[in-house]
Design an enzyme around this catalytic site. Structure first.
Site, mmCIF file in Angstrom:
data_model
loop_
_atom_site.group_PDB
_atom_site.id
_atom_site.type_symbol
_atom_site.label_atom_id
_atom_site.label_comp_id
_atom_site.label_asym_id
_atom_site.label_seq_id
_atom_site.Cartn_x
_atom_site.Cartn_y
_atom_site.Cartn_z
ATOM 1 N N ILE A 186 41.712 46.000 37.359
ATOM 2 C CA ILE A 186 40.632 45.006 37.252
ATOM 3 C C ILE A 186 39.307 45.625 37.715
ATOM 4 O O ILE A 186 38.277 45.487 37.051
ATOM 5 C CB ILE A 186 40.963 43.727 38.056
ATOM 6 C CG1 ILE A 186 42.260 43.086 37.550
ATOM 7 C CG2 ILE A 186 39.810 42.721 37.945
ATOM 8 C CD1 ILE A 186 42.771 41.910 38.392
ATOM 9 N N GLY A 211 39.555 33.457 36.668
ATOM 10 C CA GLY A 211 39.694 34.881 36.340
ATOM 11 C C GLY A 211 40.483 35.172 35.073
ATOM 12 O O GLY A 211 39.999 35.846 34.166
ATOM 13 N N THR A 239 36.501 37.911 42.818
ATOM 14 C CA THR A 239 37.473 37.328 41.878
ATOM 15 C C THR A 239 38.886 37.716 42.316
ATOM 16 O O THR A 239 39.828 37.587 41.538
ATOM 17 C CB THR A 239 37.244 37.851 40.438
ATOM 18 O OG1 THR A 239 37.228 39.286 40.475
ATOM 19 C CG2 THR A 239 35.963 37.333 39.842
ATOM 20 N N GLY A 260 41.573 49.289 40.999
ATOM 21 C CA GLY A 260 42.740 49.383 40.110
ATOM 22 C C GLY A 260 42.308 48.962 38.703
ATOM 23 O O GLY A 260 41.168 49.193 38.298
ATOM 24 N N ARG A 295 40.944 37.413 46.005
ATOM 25 C CA ARG A 295 41.500 36.283 46.728
ATOM 26 C C ARG A 295 40.478 35.877 47.780
ATOM 27 O O ARG A 295 39.838 36.729 48.406
ATOM 28 C CB ARG A 295 42.832 36.645 47.410
ATOM 29 C CG ARG A 295 44.012 36.782 46.463
ATOM 30 C CD ARG A 295 44.448 35.429 45.867
ATOM 31 N NE ARG A 295 45.606 35.548 44.989
ATOM 32 C CZ ARG A 295 45.531 35.750 43.661
ATOM 33 N NH1 ARG A 295 44.370 35.843 43.064
ATOM 34 N NH2 ARG A 295 46.644 35.824 42.945
ATOM 35 N N HIS A 354 38.557 29.346 40.073
ATOM 36 C CA HIS A 354 39.609 30.344 39.831
ATOM 37 C C HIS A 354 39.912 30.493 38.329
ATOM 38 O O HIS A 354 41.029 30.221 37.868
ATOM 39 C CB HIS A 354 40.885 30.024 40.614
ATOM 40 C CG HIS A 354 41.725 31.242 40.891
ATOM 41 N ND1 HIS A 354 42.430 31.427 42.058
ATOM 42 C CD2 HIS A 354 41.968 32.352 40.143
ATOM 43 C CE1 HIS A 354 43.074 32.584 42.008
ATOM 44 N NE2 HIS A 354 42.801 33.164 40.849
ATOM 45 N N GLU A 397 41.800 27.610 49.109
ATOM 46 C CA GLU A 397 41.775 27.075 47.749
ATOM 47 C C GLU A 397 42.743 25.899 47.588
ATOM 48 O O GLU A 397 43.860 25.988 48.115
ATOM 49 C CB GLU A 397 42.192 28.224 46.804
ATOM 50 C CG GLU A 397 41.567 28.159 45.463
ATOM 51 C CD GLU A 397 41.784 29.462 44.694
ATOM 52 O OE1 GLU A 397 41.274 30.505 45.137
ATOM 53 O OE2 GLU A 397 42.471 29.405 43.671
#
Ligand code: DGY
Length: 319
Positions: free
Chosen positions: A158, A288, A237, A156, A239, A286, A268
């Site tokens: 990203i 990103g 990056t 998509g 989940r 995390h 996490e």
């Protein structure tokens, strides 16, 4: 006047925009994120809540908020922390923040790719350790990414932004056709779609950019990792739970995989201790979307969503 509740500190510019409305705005101001009970107390009586990805929005949360709640505006593109069915059943609108964080997240994914293939983490740790080192012709050699193929699970916004970066560095682009890349990007990037199992077995790097759903939970499992090329790399990056983290640690420790760059973790913020032992892994907390411009844009979009729903208008980015 409605009550808007924000469960974490947000950039001041975004907070100002909300305070400039006629709504009552309460923003969590603790030094640490709220505990679960503090969160439930905070959202009680809210008409709109801006949540972050560590806030579990479930029946308990919705009960605590109360029947007046109209919108949960997640400050993230991912919304796996939200029970969509429970929200829908209560008529609570759920929104996310697409379109504003793809470049930032792709920067981190690409940074991880360079860091792991060129052993930046190891080099940094060596210098900081104070251990002696000298320039040698065969010292700490990494791998070039030029001429290699990156395989995207999730292509998509990203994934496509990551592909653009990789292409600029001379990589060939492939993607899992189960999560295809749109045109014209696929043609511009000469990207090849193929079945997931073929992708996993045929690339030098696998990079995950898919949402976490029942279908993508452990999409990179032990069996698929075993099928990956010896010495290949994994970047995540997306989940943490998209990867079987224990199987990844084992594939890295055995030397089957060349390395991994991870920004997200299955449990996490806990990081699997087996990963911490490994030199060929680069680990980030995390990050990103973590730059000021992007986080401001995410908070602004979440605020716009909340204000629209409170005004009886459709939310700009409902999920
Ligand atoms: C998201 O938006 O889902 C990201 O993971 C936050 O950085």
């Amino acid at each position: 006047m409605a009550r808007i509740c924000i469960t974490d500190a947000i950039p001041e510019a975004s907070a100002e925009k909300l305070r400039a409305t006629n709504h009552e705005v309460s923003i969590w101001d603790g030094a640490e994120p709220p505990t679960r009970s503090e969160l439930l107390e905070l959202v009680a009586g809210a008409d709109a809540v801006l949540t972050v990805l560590s806030d579990g929005v479930d029946e308990e949360f919705l009960d605590a908020a109360g029947p007046q709640l109209r919108i949960v505006a997640n400050v993230a593109v991912g919304y796996n922390n939200i029970d969509l069915a429970a929200c829908r059943a209560r008529g609570v609108v759920v929104t996310n923040t697409p379109g504003v964080l793809f470049d930032a997240t792709a920067d981190i994914a690409f940074g991880l790719l360079l860091a792991v293939t060129r052993r930046l983490g190891e080099g940094e740790r060596l210098i900081r350790s104070g251990r002696p080192w000298r320039y040698r012709t065969t010292f700490m050699l990494g791998r070039s990414i030029e001429g290699k193929t990156i395989g995207l699970i999730g292509a998509g916004q990203i994934g496509t932004a990551m592909a653009r970066r990789c292409r600029a560095f001379g990589m060939a682009i492939a993607y899992a056709e189960e999560h295809p890349m749109r045109e014209p990007a696929a043609s511009e990037l000469a990207a090849t779609g193929m079945p997931l199992d073929e992708l996993v077995a045929g690339c030098d790097v696998i990079s995950l950019h898919c949402p976490l759903t029942a279908e993508t939970h452990h999409i990179l499992n032990a069996e698929r990792m075993a099928a990956m090329r010896p010495g290949s790399y994994v970047i995540n990056t997306a989940r943490g739970a998209c990867i079987d983290e224990q199987a990844l640690a084992e594939a890295l420790a055995s030397g089957h995989l060349g390395g991994a760059g991870l920004d997200v973790y299955e449990d996490e913020p806990r990081v699997n201790p087996a990963l911490l032992e490994l030199e060929n892994v680069v680990l980030l907390p995390h990050l990103g979307s973590a730059n000021i411009e992007t986080r401001t844009a995410m908070c602004d979009l979440a605020a716009e969503n909340a204000l629209a729903v409170l005004a009886g208008r459709p939310a700009p980015s409902a999920v």
